[in-house]
Write an enzyme that holds these catalytic residues in place. Structure first.
Site, PDB file in Angstrom:
ATOM      1  N   LYS A  80       0.828  -1.209   0.000  1.00 32.80           N
ATOM      2  CA  LYS A  80       0.000   0.000   0.000  1.00 32.80           C
ATOM      3  C   LYS A  80       0.862   1.259   0.000  1.00 32.80           C
ATOM      4  O   LYS A  80       0.559   2.222  -0.692  1.00 32.80           O
ATOM      5  CB  LYS A  80      -0.972  -0.015   1.180  1.00 32.80           C
ATOM      6  CG  LYS A  80      -2.103  -1.010   0.936  1.00 32.80           C
ATOM      7  CD  LYS A  80      -3.119  -1.029   2.031  1.00 32.80           C
ATOM      8  CE  LYS A  80      -4.238  -1.998   1.668  1.00 32.80           C
ATOM      9  NZ  LYS A  80      -5.212  -2.177   2.739  1.00 32.80           N
TER      10      LYS A  80
ATOM     11  N   LYS B 147      -3.389  -7.694  -9.967  1.00 30.51           N
ATOM     12  CA  LYS B 147      -4.614  -7.976  -9.210  1.00 30.51           C
ATOM     13  C   LYS B 147      -5.596  -6.815  -9.389  1.00 30.51           C
ATOM     14  O   LYS B 147      -5.186  -5.652  -9.317  1.00 30.51           O
ATOM     15  CB  LYS B 147      -4.252  -8.113  -7.722  1.00 30.51           C
ATOM     16  CG  LYS B 147      -5.437  -8.384  -6.818  1.00 30.51           C
ATOM     17  CD  LYS B 147      -5.092  -8.205  -5.345  1.00 30.51           C
ATOM     18  CE  LYS B 147      -5.648  -6.913  -4.790  1.00 30.51           C
ATOM     19  NZ  LYS B 147      -6.611  -7.013  -3.686  1.00 30.51           N
TER      20      LYS B 147
ATOM     21  N   LYS C 149      -9.005  -1.578  -6.078  1.00 30.43           N
ATOM     22  CA  LYS C 149      -9.382  -0.160  -6.041  1.00 30.43           C
ATOM     23  C   LYS C 149      -8.136   0.713  -6.013  1.00 30.43           C
ATOM     24  O   LYS C 149      -8.133   1.818  -6.534  1.00 30.43           O
ATOM     25  CB  LYS C 149     -10.179   0.126  -4.763  1.00 30.43           C
ATOM     26  CG  LYS C 149     -11.574  -0.418  -4.759  1.00 30.43           C
ATOM     27  CD  LYS C 149     -12.154  -0.323  -3.342  1.00 30.43           C
ATOM     28  CE  LYS C 149     -12.808  -1.602  -2.914  1.00 30.43           C
ATOM     29  NZ  LYS C 149     -12.451  -2.045  -1.556  1.00 30.43           N
TER      30      LYS C 149
END
Ligand code: ADP
Ligand code: TRP
Length: 321
Positions: free
Chosen positions: A110, A189, A192
């Site tokens: 992230k 993948k 969002k």
């Protein structure tokens, strides 16, 4: 059997979420004790915009209901409406070894994708463990990307039980191998965070634009291609009938598969698959008061369970004096 899973309201839900988690959860509705929730506290690790978070929470709830989740047949709520989860998070974090949390790759992924490295983002797996243990879940259906977080939940349950006596069920992940990782438009993948999704309820031109943007190689139509290395084929697999899939597979292998036509076919399939749900979602969103009432009742049911676990936990650790 208690089955539990949650989803972040951090952006439009997409077909990766649907096949990785939502569809499995809805299918379990009749046979299990089902817990489904919108994890708004988790979403705060990436969303600091009150309107976006609040609207996203209602929208994620509408998505689930539109897809067929029946709130009478399960417990369906918003994470922050059961504040006990924060207390359990703290208690578990006093047991969580730094090394265990440091090894979690989703934190690093992230940050690499531009999310601010906050303490909340780092300790995200502990909150997720609290989510699961608070309701004594046996099984947690998730996509492959969440497997490591399930291992953290298992480790913390075992450590707590070992330190303070048998208290928590040690949960099992349930990963549907066939759809463990749905690829996005660019082959990574679908997520969002990568802006590579096909949102569930997109339609018309906007949906067409996304599907036409699926990346494919430059092999000419008549050349043989490997379907199992093709992103477009992987997405078609989720929607096409087995007979049609075999026909398209033969076209790939023998030559004659035209990506443009296959994309148009996929467009039709996706659009039809969600047509009914799309209409239902509009109806749910048109009546936010009823939606809030469904969630309020769900939180009441969830909290009744959470309070029982926390009573036991407080007793075990010595917070009752
Ligand atoms: P995102 O990566 O888009 O933010 P979430 O982390 O909110 O998705 O995931 C919600 C649920 O959907 C999780 O159970 C996750 O494993 C599953 N999921 C998300 N993306 C995919 C995917 N591409 N393939 C399969 N499952 C997925
Ligand atoms: N971390 C999960 C995700 O990003 C969402 C989540 C939070 C969750 N709490 C959970 C999933 C508990 C299953 C069980 O997808």
């Amino acid at each position: 059997m208690k089955i539990l899973s949650g989803i972040q309201p951090s952006g439009q839900l997409h077909i990766g979420n649907y096949f990785g988690m939502m569809q499995t959860m809805i299918a379990h509705m009749e046979s299990s004790e089902l817990f489904v929730f919108i994890v708004d506290l988790h979403a705060m690790t990436s969303v600091h915009d009150r309107n976006r978070l609040a609207a996203g929470t209602l929208e994620a709830a509408a998505d689930f209901l539109a897809l067929g989740l029946d709130p009478e047949q399960c417990t369906f709520w918003v994470q922050s409406d059961v504040p006990e989860v924060c207390e359990l998070t703290w208690i578990l974090s006093t047991l969580a070894p730094m090394g265990l949390i440091e090894r979690c790759h989703s934190y690093k992924d992230k940050i690499a994708n531009g999310i601010e490295p906050s303490h909340g983002l780092f300790s995200y797996p502990v909150l997720m463990a609290a989510d699961i243990l608070l309701y004594q879940a046996d099984q947690v259906p998730v996509g492959q990307d969440q497997k490591q977080h399930l291992e953290v939940a298992r480790d913390l349950a075992q450590k707590f039980n070992h330190t303070f006596g048998e208290t928590f069920v040690v949960p099992e992940p349930a990963i549907n191998k066939a759809v463990a990782t749905v690829p996005g438009l660019d082959g990574r993948k679908m997520s969002k965070s990568y802006d590579n999704t096909i949102p569930l309820f997109l339609e018309g031109k906007a949906l067409k634009k996304r599907i036409m943007a699926i990346e494919t190689d430059a092999t000419p139509v008549e050349a043989p291609k490997n379907p199992d290395a093709c992103n477009l084929f992987a997405l078609l697999k989720l929607f096409a009938s087995p007979e049609r899939l075999q026909e398209v597979r033969d076209l790939y292998v023998n030559g004659g598969a035209a990506y443009g036509y296959i994309k148009l076919e996929l467009l039709d399939l996706v659009s039809n698959h969600f047509a009914e749900a799309r209409k239902k979602k509009t109806d749910y969103l048109a009546d936010p008061a009823s939606l809030r009432e469904i969630l309020r009742k769900g939180a009441e049911k969830a909290r009744a369970k959470a309070v029982l676990t926390m009573d036991m936990v407080r007793e075990r650790v010595g917070l009752k004096y």
